[in-house]
Design an enzyme around this catalytic site. Structure first.
Site, mmCIF file in Angstrom:
data_model
loop_
_atom_site.group_PDB
_atom_site.id
_atom_site.type_symbol
_atom_site.label_atom_id
_atom_site.label_comp_id
_atom_site.label_asym_id
_atom_site.label_seq_id
_atom_site.Cartn_x
_atom_site.Cartn_y
_atom_site.Cartn_z
ATOM 1 N N GLY A 87 -1.934 6.864 -1.428
ATOM 2 C CA GLY A 87 -3.144 6.424 -0.755
ATOM 3 C C GLY A 87 -3.846 5.294 -1.467
ATOM 4 N N GLN A 88 -3.112 4.477 -2.192
ATOM 5 C CA GLN A 88 -3.700 3.360 -2.925
ATOM 6 C C GLN A 88 -2.697 2.218 -3.031
ATOM 7 O OE1 GLN A 88 -6.515 3.764 -6.366
ATOM 8 N NE2 GLN A 88 -4.764 3.065 -7.562
ATOM 9 N N HIS A 121 0.858 -1.186 0.000
ATOM 10 C CA HIS A 121 0.000 0.000 0.000
ATOM 11 C C HIS A 121 0.891 1.231 0.000
ATOM 12 C CE1 HIS A 121 -3.679 2.319 0.800
ATOM 13 N NE2 HIS A 121 -2.900 3.090 1.542
ATOM 14 N N CYS A 122 0.753 2.054 -1.038
ATOM 15 C CA CYS A 122 1.578 3.253 -1.181
ATOM 16 C C CYS A 122 0.967 4.394 -0.366
ATOM 17 C CB CYS A 122 1.702 3.648 -2.648
ATOM 18 S SG CYS A 122 2.772 5.084 -2.914
ATOM 19 N N VAL A 123 1.687 4.834 0.662
ATOM 20 C CA VAL A 123 1.191 5.898 1.531
ATOM 21 C C VAL A 123 1.104 7.220 0.779
ATOM 22 C CG1 VAL A 123 1.662 7.191 3.640
ATOM 23 C CG2 VAL A 123 2.137 4.752 3.559
#
Length: 291
Positions: free
Chosen positions: A136-137, A131-133
């Site tokens: 946000g996805q 999950h890429c902070v």
């Protein structure tokens, strides 16, 4: 009381989630603006060359290069956000279930191999990597190409910006390594608040520092994912040292970037269909972890 605390936490969480992406966008455009200023007004350094034809072509080439990189960063990021890697809208037939399929009690469905549930997105993601902070996805099967391309142009753009800001470091250190110059490079915020430097000097020092730190961080992240792509692994599989889905160098490139893997990195608008459906993968090695 518990319900009130939960509501407050949920509101704070909703407010904080987009902050990394907002900050990242602000820094990207700030760095681009600062480098454009350096190109248009500060370079070339020789005053005799600033009004020559060579200078005009030099500036045009630099502006074209940096806005090409900026355009690719923004467009890849947009397509990454608009391309959902989740199982929503995907028909998961139970008839083809085999080794590697699991049941997700949250989504209440069977999920294929390399698919896992993301508690931030609250959905299962096909070939989930992480999950890429900052966006946000989740990074998954369908949007991995845009994620890696965005990293590539962020890395090249930060390398370019760091080289262009070399003159800023030289100006700061022109009188030698003093306490003032070191503090301006390391903690420009403190120097600004204490009135030791002007807002203009702070802006140049802060962006130059951001370029260096950002380049180091993005380099580590980009080359890590580049190695994963070439090995045919996800981040979760790297932790367990498993490589059961590696198809060789060319096969791994095709499965990550699509059939036009040799062209698609140039522009996100180049169509590059992905082979497979994100549910069925050719097994070429042991599925058991070696750790």
């Amino acid at each position: 009381m518990t319900s009130f605390a939960s509501q407050v936490f949920a509101r704070v969480d909703r407010f904080c989630r987009p902050l990394p992406m907002v900050l990242n966008t602000f820094l990207v455009f700030s760095i681009t603006g600062e480098v454009s200023y350096l190109v248009l007004l500060e370079a070339p350094l020789d005053a005799d060359q600033k009004k020559t034809v060579w200078s005009a072509w030099w500036k045009a080439a630099h502006l074209l290069a940096q806005y090409f990189m900026l355009g690719n960063i923004c467009w890849n990021a947009l397509l990454f956000l608009r391309t959902s890697p989740s199982i929503k809208g995907v028909f998961l037939s139970g008839e083809g279930m085999g080794q590697g399929w699991r049941y997700c009690y949250t989504c209440e469905t069977h999920t294929p191999p390399r698919c896992s549930h993301c508690y931030d997105c609250n959905v299962c993601v096909l070939r989930r990597d992480h999950h890429c902070v900052f966006f946000g996805q989740c990074v998954g099967f369908r949007n991995y190409r845009y994620f890696l391309s965005c990293l590539l142009f962020m890395w090249s753009g930060l390398l370019y910006a760091t080289l262009m800001n070399a003159e800023v470091f030289l100006v700061i250190l022109k009188e030698g390594v003093t306490v003032h110059s070191v503090l301006l490079l390391l903690i420009p915020w403190l120097m600004l608040v204490s009135g030791q430097v002007s807002a203009r000097a702070f802006a140049f020092a802060f962006i130059a520092d951001t370029c260096v730190v950002g380049f180091l961080l993005v380099s580590a992240f980009f080359f890590f994912h580049l190695v994963l792509m070439l090995r045919g692994q996800t981040t979760r599989e790297w932790y367990s040292t498993r490589r059961p889905y590696s198809l060789g160098l060319r096969g791994n490139l095709r499965h990550a970037l699509g059939l036009r893997w040799y062209l698609c990195w140039l522009c996100p608008l180049i169509p590059s269909p992905l082979p497979g459906d994100g549910m069925n993968f050719q097994v070429t090695g042991s599925l058991e972890s070696t750790r």
